[in-house]
Design a protein around this motif. Sequence first.
Motif, short mmCIF file in Angstrom:
data_model
loop_
_atom_site.label_atom_id
_atom_site.label_comp_id
_atom_site.label_asym_id
_atom_site.label_seq_id
_atom_site.Cartn_x
_atom_site.Cartn_y
_atom_site.Cartn_z
N MET A 108 0.84 -1.20 0.00
CA MET A 108 0.00 0.00 0.00
C MET A 108 0.87 1.25 0.00
O MET A 108 2.06 1.20 0.36
N PRO A 109 0.32 2.39 -0.39
CA PRO A 109 1.09 3.65 -0.37
C PRO A 109 1.24 4.19 1.05
O PRO A 109 0.69 5.22 1.41
N VAL A 110 1.99 3.46 1.86
CA VAL A 110 2.20 3.81 3.27
C VAL A 110 3.68 4.09 3.48
O VAL A 110 4.54 3.33 3.02
N ALA A 111 3.99 5.15 4.17
CA ALA A 111 5.38 5.47 4.50
C ALA A 111 5.99 4.32 5.28
O ALA A 111 5.39 3.80 6.22
N ARG A 112 7.18 3.90 4.87
CA ARG A 112 7.80 2.73 5.48
C ARG A 112 7.99 2.87 6.99
O ARG A 112 7.72 1.96 7.77
N SER A 113 8.48 4.02 7.43
CA SER A 113 8.74 4.19 8.86
C SER A 113 7.46 4.39 9.66
O SER A 113 7.48 4.36 10.89
N ALA A 114 6.32 4.60 8.97
CA ALA A 114 5.06 4.83 9.68
C ALA A 114 4.54 3.57 10.37
O ALA A 114 3.85 3.67 11.38
N VAL A 115 4.87 2.39 9.85
CA VAL A 115 4.35 1.15 10.44
C VAL A 115 4.95 0.91 11.84
O VAL A 115 4.20 0.71 12.80
N PRO A 116 6.27 0.94 12.01
CA PRO A 116 6.80 0.85 13.38
C PRO A 116 6.34 1.99 14.28
O PRO A 116 6.06 1.79 15.46
N PHE A 117 6.23 3.20 13.70
CA PHE A 117 5.76 4.34 14.47
C PHE A 117 4.34 4.10 14.98
O PHE A 117 4.01 4.45 16.12
N GLY A 118 3.48 3.51 14.15
CA GLY A 118 2.11 3.23 14.57
C GLY A 118 2.05 2.21 15.69
O GLY A 118 1.27 2.35 16.64
N GLN A 119 2.88 1.17 15.59
CA GLN A 119 2.90 0.13 16.63
C GLN A 119 3.35 0.70 17.97
O GLN A 119 2.75 0.44 19.02
N THR A 120 4.41 1.48 17.96
CA THR A 120 4.95 2.02 19.21
C THR A 120 4.07 3.14 19.76
O THR A 120 3.94 3.31 20.98
N GLY A 121 3.47 3.92 18.87
CA GLY A 121 2.58 4.99 19.33
C GLY A 121 1.35 4.46 20.03
O GLY A 121 0.91 5.00 21.05
N ALA A 122 0.78 3.38 19.48
CA ALA A 122 -0.39 2.77 20.14
C ALA A 122 -0.02 2.21 21.50
O ALA A 122 -0.80 2.26 22.45
N GLU A 123 1.20 1.69 21.62
CA GLU A 123 1.63 1.11 22.89
C GLU A 123 1.73 2.18 23.98
O GLU A 123 1.34 1.95 25.12
N SER A 268 14.62 -0.77 13.80
CA SER A 268 13.26 -1.20 13.50
C SER A 268 12.84 -0.76 12.10
O SER A 268 12.28 -1.55 11.32
N VAL A 269 13.10 0.51 11.77
CA VAL A 269 12.72 1.02 10.45
C VAL A 269 13.48 0.29 9.36
O VAL A 269 12.90 -0.12 8.34
N ARG A 270 14.77 0.08 9.56
CA ARG A 270 15.59 -0.60 8.54
C ARG A 270 15.16 -2.05 8.37
O ARG A 270 15.07 -2.55 7.24
N THR A 271 14.87 -2.73 9.49
CA THR A 271 14.45 -4.13 9.41
C THR A 271 13.12 -4.26 8.70
O THR A 271 12.92 -5.15 7.87
N TYR A 272 12.18 -3.36 8.99
CA TYR A 272 10.89 -3.40 8.32
C TYR A 272 11.06 -3.17 6.82
O TYR A 272 10.42 -3.85 6.00
N GLN A 273 11.93 -2.25 6.44
CA GLN A 273 12.13 -1.96 5.02
C GLN A 273 12.77 -3.15 4.30
O GLN A 273 12.39 -3.50 3.18
N ARG A 274 13.73 -3.78 4.97
CA ARG A 274 14.43 -4.91 4.33
C ARG A 274 13.55 -6.13 4.17
O ARG A 274 13.74 -6.92 3.25
N ARG A 275 12.59 -6.30 5.08
CA ARG A 275 11.71 -7.46 4.99
C ARG A 275 10.87 -7.41 3.71
O ARG A 275 10.37 -8.43 3.26
N GLY A 276 10.69 -6.24 3.17
CA GLY A 276 9.86 -6.10 1.99
C GLY A 276 10.62 -6.30 0.68
O GLY A 276 10.02 -6.25 -0.39
#
Length: 277
Positions: A108-123, A268-276
């Motif tokens: 999806m057109p989602v900023a890569r670093s936004a996914v870890p940011f969303g997880q930690t922000g909700a926490e 976290s951001v780098r690992t999420y990006q590399r997984r894709g």
Amino acid sequence: MTALTAPASRAGRLRWTLTDGLTLIGRELSRLRQEPGELIGALIFPATMVVLFGYVFGSAITVPGGGNYREYLMPGLFAMVTFTATMAVTLRVATDASRGVMDRFRSMPVARSAVPFGQTGAEILSGVLGLAVMAAAGLLVGWRAHGGVWPTAEAFLLLALMRYALSWAGCYLGLVVRNEQTADQLIPLVFPVTMLSNSFVPTGGMPTVLQVIADWNPVSALTAACRDLFGNPGAPADGAGLAWPLAHPVAATLGWSALLLAVFVPLSVRTYQRRGR
């Protein structure tokens, strides 16, 4: 935005990341509303710890220098719950990774670093609610903050900061593990870290090696900082003869938080990006 191409300007990329991150925070909070059992369990656990440790340990342990053991205990419980909450993020991230949710986000057109940011922000949002429930339980069993309004607020801000920093460590671990069963089995490993500290008993009676580990444990620094700011028993009096983190607990806690953020945010951001890839 209909493509994965990031905005050209730095301000545009930052705005994109924040917008998508806030959307993903809303997604996590919506999921908690749909699965209230997880939220209820997360709120009941701190209150149970207050009652269990307050009355079980309280009948057997004498506070150095005198004082109410429950007031001595509460800062330690605040710190303990702050650290154990790390595994909740690990489990959620690993669950999303194992079920293909992360792969869907990447498509999806989602900023890569936004996914870890969303997880930690909700926490951190759920963590603040948990702290409020725990503080209410502490007040019911006799705990009081004697340091004044501003020091008390500073103590809770320190707890929130450390929790947020630890949530990034949990996010990274979840991205590495990528399996909810494995993540679930890692949860008990957090308890030795929290127990080998000054949370429940003074470190002075421990064997030398364990005492050194406990004194430099970030759990001990956070606990000592909260005791100092709350004005509870066990706060370092003048720092003489104490390890540096216990003699300067607020500075040590800020240092640990900054170190965790400096290490695990980019990881976290780098690992999420590399997984894709």
